[in-house]
Design an enzyme around this catalytic site. Structure first.
Site, PDB file in Angstrom:
ATOM      1  CB  SER A   7      -0.662   0.355   0.939  1.00 25.02           C
ATOM      2  OG  SER A   7      -1.486   1.800   0.705  1.00 25.02           O
ATOM      3  CG  HIS A  32      -4.154  -1.491  -1.684  1.00 19.11           C
ATOM      4  ND1 HIS A  32      -4.627  -2.053  -2.183  1.00 19.11           N
ATOM      5  CD2 HIS A  32      -4.244  -0.446  -0.329  1.00 19.11           C
ATOM      6  CE1 HIS A  32      -6.071  -1.640  -1.572  1.00 19.11           C
ATOM      7  NE2 HIS A  32      -6.240  -1.363  -0.838  1.00 19.11           N
ATOM      8  CG  ASP A  34      -5.096   1.757   0.870  1.00 22.79           C
ATOM      9  OD1 ASP A  34      -4.049   1.659   1.160  1.00 22.79           O
ATOM     10  OD2 ASP A  34      -5.973   1.992   0.626  1.00 22.79           O
ATOM     11  CG  MET A  36      -7.502   7.537   2.629  1.00 17.68           C
ATOM     12  SD  MET A  36      -7.291   6.835   4.004  1.00 17.68           S
ATOM     13  CE  MET A  36      -6.188   5.758   4.145  1.00 17.68           C
ATOM     14  CG  HIS A  66      -9.342   0.307  -0.464  1.00 20.21           C
ATOM     15  ND1 HIS A  66      -9.019   0.318   0.772  1.00 20.21           N
ATOM     16  CD2 HIS A  66     -10.813   0.366  -0.335  1.00 20.21           C
ATOM     17  CE1 HIS A  66      -9.746   0.286   1.743  1.00 20.21           C
ATOM     18  NE2 HIS A  66     -10.368   0.413   1.042  1.00 20.21           N
ATOM     19  CG  MET A  68     -11.010   3.535   2.184  1.00 20.69           C
ATOM     20  SD  MET A  68      -9.484   3.479   3.060  1.00 20.69           S
ATOM     21  CE  MET A  68      -8.545   3.630   1.896  1.00 20.69           C
ATOM     22  CG  MET A 137     -11.588  -2.084   5.175  1.00 17.94           C
ATOM     23  SD  MET A 137      -9.568  -1.480   4.308  1.00 17.94           S
ATOM     24  CE  MET A 137      -8.540  -1.085   5.622  1.00 17.94           C
ATOM     25  CG  ASP A 171      -6.083  -2.020   3.224  1.00 18.25           C
ATOM     26  OD1 ASP A 171      -6.525  -1.362   2.551  1.00 18.25           O
ATOM     27  OD2 ASP A 171      -5.150  -2.021   4.581  1.00 18.25           O
TER      28      ASP A 171
HETATM   29  C1  DX5 Z   1      -5.743   1.672   6.169  1.00 19.86           C
HETATM   30  C2  DX5 Z   1      -5.413   1.797   4.891  1.00 19.86           C
HETATM   31  C3  DX5 Z   1      -4.393   1.231   5.653  1.00 19.86           C
HETATM   32  C4  DX5 Z   1      -2.863   1.022   4.955  1.00 19.86           C
HETATM   33  C5  DX5 Z   1      -1.818  -0.468   4.826  1.00 19.86           C
HETATM   34  O1  DX5 Z   1      -6.605   2.744   5.313  1.00 19.86           O
HETATM   35  O2  DX5 Z   1      -6.070   1.310   4.092  1.00 19.86           O
HETATM   36  O3  DX5 Z   1      -4.896  -0.167   5.818  1.00 19.86           O
HETATM   37  O4  DX5 Z   1      -3.140   0.046   2.925  1.00 19.86           O
HETATM   38  O5  DX5 Z   1      -1.322  -0.074   6.132  1.00 19.86           O
HETATM   39  P1  DX5 Z   1      -0.583  -0.900   6.904  1.00 19.86           P
HETATM   40  O6  DX5 Z   1      -0.259  -1.999   6.788  1.00 19.86           O
HETATM   41  O7  DX5 Z   1       0.946  -0.018   7.942  1.00 19.86           O
HETATM   42  O8  DX5 Z   1      -1.427  -1.372   8.314  1.00 19.86           O
HETATM   43 ZN    ZN Z   2      -6.308  -0.051   1.362  1.00 18.87          ZN
END
Ligand code: DX5
Ligand code: ZN
Length: 214
Positions: A7, A32, A34, A36, A66, A68, A137, A171
């Site tokens: 990620s 990945h 992320d 947001m 992903h 969010m 999650m 994740d």
């Molecule tokens: C939360 C993120 C985290 C990230 C992974 O919204 O999606 O889960 O990708 O980070 P680590 O592996 O550091 O939890």
């Molecule tokens: Zn994610």
């Protein structure tokens, strides 16, 4: 076969190209991304332009986006145009998740559905026929570096027991201490941020996790 998806939330955002290249050299399978929106989760992260730059620099890399976000439906076309390989949205969104998933598939991308730790897995089951991937999650979404929530493991079993033949992804807080257990419960794709980007030798970690999963 277990797929590893670093990620980029956990990367050095000033040296994203360097850090992604390091993960590619270490043998990661996907990347990945992320995204947001500071509404669905209390954090802001990447944009469609990040995906465009990643696609241009890493033309063959699977970009697992992903979202969010509260209203991901408005951004599906944009992320697809910029080069996303798959797009995952959340079951908790205020818009029609089924319609968004159908649209993702119409664009030829992998359609994924995800759920927060507090959302019962039953909320996901009706949408699974529209999905190629289900993302569990294992932390509250929004930030990397959180602790893995073992209470989420039964969700993987429930998704498989519902007859889902797509990919199951997890994740949040994943690492050497919990990925082997998740693999015993049907994990196909491990999203890893902190554990990989802080690893002395990410290739050793990836190789070890794949060996244990095989
Ligand atoms: C939360 C993120 C985290 C990230 C992974 O919204 O999606 O889960 O990708 O980070 P680590 O592996 O550091 O939890
Ligand atoms: Zn994610």
């Amino acid at each position: 076969m277990l797929l590893i998806a670093p990620s980029i939330l956990a990367a050095d955002h000033l040296n994203l190209e360097r850090d992604v290249a390091r993960m590619v050299d270490a043998g990661c399978d996907w990347l990945h991304v992320d995204v947001m929106d500071a509404h669905f989760v209390p954090n802001l992260s990447f944009s469609p332009k990040t995906v465009r730059c990643l696609r241009r620099r890493f033309p063959d890399l699977t970009l697992d986006v992903h979202l969010m976000m509260d209203n991901p439906g408005k951004y599906i076309d944009r992320f697809a145009q910029e080069g996303a390989s798959g797009i995952t949205v959340h079951v908790e969104i205020p818009e029609n998740a089924a319609a968004v998933l159908k649209h993702i598939r119409e664009l030829g991308l992998r359609a994924g559905i995800s759920l927060r730790p507090g959302t019962p897995v039953e909320a996901l089951i009706p949408l699974l026929p529209l999905c190629d991937l289900a993302l569990v999650m294992t932390v509250e979404p929004g930030f990397g570096g959180q602790h893995f929530m073992p209470g989420m493991v039964p969700k993987l079993d429930a998704i498989r027991q519902a007859g889902f033949s797509g990919l199951i992804e997890a994740d949040g807080g994943l690492g050497a201490g919990n990925v082997p257990l998740l693999c015993e419960h049907g994990l196909d794709v491990a999203v890893m941020g902190t554990a990989l980007f802080r690893a002395e030798n990410p290739k050793d970690l990836i190789d070890s996790l794949k060996r244990q999963a095989s």
